[in-house]
Design an enzyme around this catalytic site. Structure first.
Site, PDB file in Angstrom:
ATOM      1  N   HIS A 102     -57.731 -20.148 -13.401  1.00  0.00           N
ATOM      2  CA  HIS A 102     -56.375 -20.651 -13.643  1.00  0.00           C
ATOM      3  C   HIS A 102     -56.151 -20.910 -15.125  1.00  0.00           C
ATOM      4  O   HIS A 102     -55.077 -20.630 -15.657  1.00  0.00           O
ATOM      5  CB  HIS A 102     -56.163 -21.953 -12.863  1.00  0.00           C
ATOM      6  CG  HIS A 102     -55.645 -21.741 -11.478  1.00  0.00           C
ATOM      7  ND1 HIS A 102     -55.946 -22.593 -10.436  1.00  0.00           N
ATOM      8  CD2 HIS A 102     -54.838 -20.797 -10.957  1.00  0.00           C
ATOM      9  CE1 HIS A 102     -55.346 -22.173  -9.341  1.00  0.00           C
ATOM     10  NE2 HIS A 102     -54.679 -21.092  -9.631  1.00  0.00           N
TER      11      HIS A 102
ATOM     12  N   ARG B 106     -47.383  -6.035  -2.086  1.00  0.00           N
ATOM     13  CA  ARG B 106     -48.704  -6.004  -1.475  1.00  0.00           C
ATOM     14  C   ARG B 106     -48.624  -6.742  -0.146  1.00  0.00           C
ATOM     15  O   ARG B 106     -48.132  -7.871  -0.097  1.00  0.00           O
ATOM     16  CB  ARG B 106     -49.738  -6.663  -2.387  1.00  0.00           C
ATOM     17  CG  ARG B 106     -51.155  -6.648  -1.809  1.00  0.00           C
ATOM     18  CD  ARG B 106     -52.157  -7.266  -2.769  1.00  0.00           C
ATOM     19  NE  ARG B 106     -51.944  -8.700  -2.934  1.00  0.00           N
ATOM     20  CZ  ARG B 106     -52.568  -9.446  -3.843  1.00  0.00           C
ATOM     21  NH1 ARG B 106     -53.425  -8.886  -4.673  1.00  0.00           N
ATOM     22  NH2 ARG B 106     -52.330 -10.737  -3.935  1.00  0.00           N
TER      23      ARG B 106
ATOM     24  N   GLU C 240     -59.925  -1.863  -4.934  1.00  0.00           N
ATOM     25  CA  GLU C 240     -60.622  -3.070  -5.383  1.00  0.00           C
ATOM     26  C   GLU C 240     -62.004  -3.207  -4.757  1.00  0.00           C
ATOM     27  O   GLU C 240     -62.756  -4.123  -5.080  1.00  0.00           O
ATOM     28  CB  GLU C 240     -59.781  -4.316  -5.071  1.00  0.00           C
ATOM     29  CG  GLU C 240     -59.341  -4.419  -3.632  1.00  0.00           C
ATOM     30  CD  GLU C 240     -58.280  -5.486  -3.414  1.00  0.00           C
ATOM     31  OE1 GLU C 240     -58.120  -6.358  -4.282  1.00  0.00           O
ATOM     32  OE2 GLU C 240     -57.620  -5.449  -2.361  1.00  0.00           O
TER      33      GLU C 240
ATOM     34  N   ASN D 149     -59.750  -7.400 -10.848  1.00  0.00           N
ATOM     35  CA  ASN D 149     -60.465  -8.665 -10.652  1.00  0.00           C
ATOM     36  C   ASN D 149     -61.526  -8.529  -9.564  1.00  0.00           C
ATOM     37  O   ASN D 149     -62.706  -8.824  -9.765  1.00  0.00           O
ATOM     38  CB  ASN D 149     -59.486  -9.779 -10.269  1.00  0.00           C
ATOM     39  CG  ASN D 149     -58.436 -10.025 -11.331  1.00  0.00           C
ATOM     40  OD1 ASN D 149     -58.498  -9.471 -12.421  1.00  0.00           O
ATOM     41  ND2 ASN D 149     -57.455 -10.850 -11.019  1.00  0.00           N
TER      42      ASN D 149
ATOM     43  N   CYS E 162     -53.228  -3.416 -11.613  1.00  0.00           N
ATOM     44  CA  CYS E 162     -52.477  -4.665 -11.453  1.00  0.00           C
ATOM     45  C   CYS E 162     -53.370  -5.897 -11.578  1.00  0.00           C
ATOM     46  O   CYS E 162     -52.916  -7.015 -11.354  1.00  0.00           O
ATOM     47  CB  CYS E 162     -51.742  -4.691 -10.118  1.00  0.00           C
ATOM     48  SG  CYS E 162     -52.807  -4.632  -8.667  1.00  0.00           S
TER      49      CYS E 162
END
Length: 561
Positions: free
Chosen positions: A189, A328, A420, A443, A491
């Site tokens: 974060h 998504r 991913e 990620n 993304c």
């Protein structure tokens, strides 16, 4: 730390900050476990606990009302977590057993921290939120100063062991010209909000950060990940001037995204709701590359109706009535559990029933969401010629891709998938036979490829999208895209890194989707390089032996070393 000594850490937000160092206000000393209630009045102690948690929650909510975008979302989520019934029940039980409110707060929060750590994955990130709540409540109970950001009157470099999301969200970028944390990771974060604020940021600096004294002149380079104490003033001034030059270019850049020789690169925004989409539409975003639909329903106890979902999705579609929008489907599970969809318990949720897998085991869930997405286009008055793109998360096999693509096409939607899972990259050539596009979620791709929890500060060197192994998976996917004529986007947070964006374009990525505030920086950087330079940068990164080597090689190729 000796003069001119430099720490090497994980680069998160590019830019340069040079100012005296200041340390975040310390956390309160934790009480001894089992400290008894002073005076023994249980009812009064429970009331004192509830008054303190309410005060902390209200302060956080007030800050959320003054913030916007991701910062507001984080503050509001922390405010709600402060009043969470689960840890409150545990704390009240401890108080009834004779423990003081601050001791009960500590032990109750610790119980949930251990649960979240055991869950692993992104779920572990919430331990920072919980520990921040613990410290704020204990400080409130004792009448002490709230921990976190120090009061400063002049530009400063903020240092901390770690920063809570609530602290980062309220940071004033005019006063804090850079931030460095000993812990954290590139997708935490803190990193995400720092990117939104445009504050140069370096994380995972390690225990050596403690050697920097308050007041020491400190130079932070958010692109290279270096922290230098007492640098040569002329060198520091030159670095700041160059960063200011680039900042002026970023401010002047208007888009659309293209390289210096005119090759187009779509620059899209990641959003979680209609408000974020409206803010993105006011900036450089050419559309939406990732609408995280699950974020709309995290607090829902039961599955929203098709009509209710459609109304919510329409608020996002209205922001870009004619432009590209990629939704998504529910990426629930792991750190984003949905009460109406997830299993009650999994030993390893990051590798469990999440994303597309939930829909496969919950009959009708995917079909109803796709019905709602199709209906949302009508409700939003979307141009019929502007296709609505929909992608499924956590696709691993051709059979899954075929199943999802069929459901989308039945409803007039354009089907795609997230790349991913390494298996999806390895199978990308086959997946693209049945899909109209793919988008790489860097990620999770990095986390799964490197077998490293992306939130562990000890593994930040592995959970870095500059790792050549990750870049080779992206390269494999882009090659499949070129062979089949299938658009390939990115993304994940990697798309927000201006330097890495050059590499991604060189590999063959057609679109980059990131936080709206990061797009101008990416666009301005791409405007300074040719497609040939991007290709050369990609080759250099692929041939590097590690992430730091990849960064250095690319900077040299692009003349930025």
């Amino acid at each position: 730390m000796s003069p001119s000594a430099a720490l090497k850490a994980t680069a998160v937000v590019p830019g340069v900050g040079y100012a005296p160092a200041v340390w975040a206000r310390p956390r309160p000393a934790l009480p001894q476990e089992g400290t008894p209630i002073p005076g023994g009045d249980v009812d009064a102690e429970i009331e004192r606990f509830r008054t303190a948690t309410t005060a902390v929650s209200e302060r956080l909510a007030a800050r959320a009302n003054r913030a916007e975008g991701s910062a507001a979302e984080v503050l509001l989520a922390t405010s709600k977590l402060t009043l969470d019934r689960g840890w409150h029940r545990a704390a009240v039980k401890k108080i009834k057993g004779g423990e003081s409110a601050d001791a009960a707060t500590m032990s109750a929060i610790e119980k949930f921290v251990e649960m979240f750590k055991a869950a692993g994955g992104v779920m572990a990130e919430r331990t920072t939120d919980l520990e921040d709540i613990r410290d704020r409540v204990i400080a409130e109970l004792r009448g002490e100063e709230e921990p976190g950001l120090p009061a400063v009157a002049a530009p400063s470099v903020l240092l901390a062991d770690d920063l809570s999301p609530a602290d980062t969200a309220t940071l004033d970028p005019d006063l804090f010209v850079a931030m460095v944390t000993a812990l954290g990771g590139p997708t935490s974060h803190t990193a995400i909000i720092a990117r939104q604020l445009g504050v140069p940021c370096v994380v995972a600096a390690g225990a050596g950060l403690r050697d920097i004294a308050s007041g020491a002149m400190t130079l932070v380079d958010g692109a290279s990940g270096t922290v230098t104490v007492d640098p040569d003033p002329e060198v520091a001034a030159a670095a700041v001037a160059e960063a200011a030059r680039m900042a002026d270019k970023i401010a002047a850049w208007e888009g659309p995204g293209r390289t210096a020789d005119g090759d187009r690169v779509q620059l899209l925004a990641n959003v979680g709701d209609g408000n974020a989409a409206r803010i993105a539409a006011q900036g450089a975003a050419e559309g939406i590359g990732l609408f995280r639909t699950e974020l709309c329903f995290l607090s829902a106890a039961t599955e929203p109706t098709v009509e209710n979902q459609a109304d919510i999705y329409a608020t996002v579609l209205k922001a870009f009535p004619e432009q590209k929008i990629v939704l998504r489907t529910l990426d629930a599970g792991s750190d984003k559990p949905l009460a109406f969809a997830n299993l009650e318990h999994e030993d390893n949720p990051a590798l469990g029933v999440r994303g597309l897998r939930i829909s496969r085991s919950n009959s009708g869930l995917m079909e109803r969401q796709l019905d709602a997405i199709a209906l949302a286009g009508t409700k939003a008055g979307r141009d019929p010629e502007a296709p609505t793109w929909v992608m499924a998360p956590m696709v691993a096999t051709l059979e899954e891709a075929e199943w999802f693509a069929g459901l989308c096409r039945e409803r007039g939607l354009t089907p795609g998938a997230m790349i991913e899972i390494p298996a999806a990259a390895l199978m990308s050539h086959d997946l693209m036979k049945v899909l109209d596009f793919v988008s790489i979620g860097t990620n999770d791709l990095t986390q799964y490829a490197m077998a490293a929890d992306r939130l562990s500060p000890h593994l930040a060197y592995l959970t870095d999208p500059w790792q050549p192994a990750v870049l080779r998976l992206i390269d494999m996917t882009c090659r499949s895209g070129r062979d089949s004529g299938t658009p390939v986007g990115v993304c994940g947070e990697a798309a927000a890194d201006p330097l890495l964006a050059c590499v991604l374009v060189g590999l063959g990525v057609n679109s980059l989707s990131a936080a709206a505030t990061a797009l101008s920086g990416v666009g301005a950087q791409l405007a300074e390089v040719t497609s040939e330079q991007c290709a050369a940068a990609a080759r250099a990164a692929l041939n590097a032996s590690d992430a730091d080597g990849a960064r250095a090689a690319v900077r040299e190729v692009l003349g930025l070393a």
